[in-house]
Design a protein around this motif. Sequence first.
Motif, mmCIF file in Angstrom:
data_model
loop_
_atom_site.group_PDB
_atom_site.id
_atom_site.type_symbol
_atom_site.label_atom_id
_atom_site.label_comp_id
_atom_site.label_asym_id
_atom_site.label_seq_id
_atom_site.Cartn_x
_atom_site.Cartn_y
_atom_site.Cartn_z
ATOM 1 N N TRP A 183 35.971 -31.042 2.226
ATOM 2 C CA TRP A 183 36.616 -32.282 1.778
ATOM 3 C C TRP A 183 37.845 -31.879 0.999
ATOM 4 C CZ3 TRP A 183 38.098 -34.532 -2.829
ATOM 5 C CH2 TRP A 183 38.343 -35.911 -2.821
ATOM 6 N N TRP A 211 31.242 -44.013 -3.049
ATOM 7 C CA TRP A 211 31.684 -42.723 -2.520
ATOM 8 C C TRP A 211 30.624 -41.627 -2.661
ATOM 9 C CZ3 TRP A 211 32.832 -37.807 -4.536
ATOM 10 C CH2 TRP A 211 33.539 -36.957 -3.666
ATOM 11 N N PRO A 247 34.279 -41.111 3.705
ATOM 12 C CA PRO A 247 35.101 -39.930 3.413
ATOM 13 C C PRO A 247 35.577 -39.247 4.685
ATOM 14 C CG PRO A 247 33.061 -39.920 2.121
ATOM 15 C CD PRO A 247 32.927 -41.016 3.134
ATOM 16 N N LYS A 248 36.755 -38.660 4.612
ATOM 17 C CA LYS A 248 37.308 -37.909 5.734
ATOM 18 C C LYS A 248 36.981 -36.424 5.545
ATOM 19 C CE LYS A 248 39.430 -41.512 7.531
ATOM 20 N NZ LYS A 248 38.999 -42.128 8.815
ATOM 21 N N ASP A 276 40.076 -42.900 -1.482
ATOM 22 C CA ASP A 276 38.701 -43.214 -1.093
ATOM 23 C C ASP A 276 37.673 -42.799 -2.137
ATOM 24 O OD1 ASP A 276 36.794 -44.093 1.023
ATOM 25 O OD2 ASP A 276 36.193 -41.986 0.950
ATOM 26 N N TRP A 277 37.884 -41.665 -2.810
ATOM 27 C CA TRP A 277 36.871 -41.180 -3.757
ATOM 28 C C TRP A 277 36.651 -42.142 -4.919
ATOM 29 C CZ3 TRP A 277 37.588 -40.573 -8.927
ATOM 30 C CH2 TRP A 277 38.884 -40.402 -9.414
ATOM 31 N N ARG A 297 43.804 -36.325 3.992
ATOM 32 C CA ARG A 297 43.853 -35.877 2.603
ATOM 33 C C ARG A 297 44.412 -36.969 1.695
ATOM 34 N NH1 ARG A 297 43.603 -31.926 5.973
ATOM 35 N NH2 ARG A 297 42.843 -29.870 5.359
ATOM 36 N N ASN A 347 41.667 -39.560 1.337
ATOM 37 C CA ASN A 347 40.619 -39.156 0.401
ATOM 38 C C ASN A 347 41.010 -39.382 -1.055
ATOM 39 O OD1 ASN A 347 38.739 -38.382 2.315
ATOM 40 N ND2 ASN A 347 39.395 -36.233 2.344
ATOM 41 N N ARG A 348 42.307 -39.293 -1.345
ATOM 42 C CA ARG A 348 42.762 -39.469 -2.725
ATOM 43 C C ARG A 348 42.481 -40.877 -3.238
ATOM 44 N NH1 ARG A 348 48.525 -37.460 -5.329
ATOM 45 N NH2 ARG A 348 47.997 -37.953 -7.484
#
Length: 216
Positions: free
Chosen positions: A16, A69, A2-3, A63-64, A57, A60-61
């Motif tokens: 986050w 995760w 995660p970023k 990656d989750w 951002r 993350n959309r």
Amino acid sequence: MPKISVTSKLDGIRSWSLQALDTCPGSIESPGVLVDACKGCYATTGNYRYPNVKAPREFNRQDWQRVEWVDDMVQELQNDRFFRWLDSGDLYSLALAEKVLEVMQRTPWCMHWLPTRMYKFPKFLQVLRTMQALPNVSVRFSADSINGEYIPGLHGSVIGPSADTFQDHAGASLCRAYEHGGKCNGCRACWDKSISLICYPAHGQKMARVIMMKRG
């Protein structure tokens, strides 16, 4: 992985985030029209417009959605005592909300603050209420107004034109970041579950223009 973001306003507390508006279905009042509070969104101005700021951002959309995760987020928060979810964007997906809930449940040492407008959608209410019941989580339902109007017992945060707007808001906590160069300066009211309402004086040129237009 995660970023994680670090915004100067939060005294180094990490967050986050997702891209603003693109992941904010609760910001839409009617087709093509944003609610007043989102028309002056700070996360669409300044540094938030730069590609290097947008990139994590947008990452993350996607990656989750990884199976790992939640485990990665729990590991990431090992040394955090305060954490903010979504300094831009919102819990646009129920599956995401359920994963965030699991992270909160598995990190009891960390105080989580989550502002959201997803309470407007009934299918999200159960998971949001489950978050609210956790002792280490402050979920604040954001009001849409920019003139200090809110629904007691529902909204946990509201915007007004100035600090004077909130003089009669008994029991509420006024955000005084405007007195400290836009920074929290040690205040942790937003994470404090005993405070039912946080009042934010409007800031930024974009929000000032929205308020002026609203006044006519």
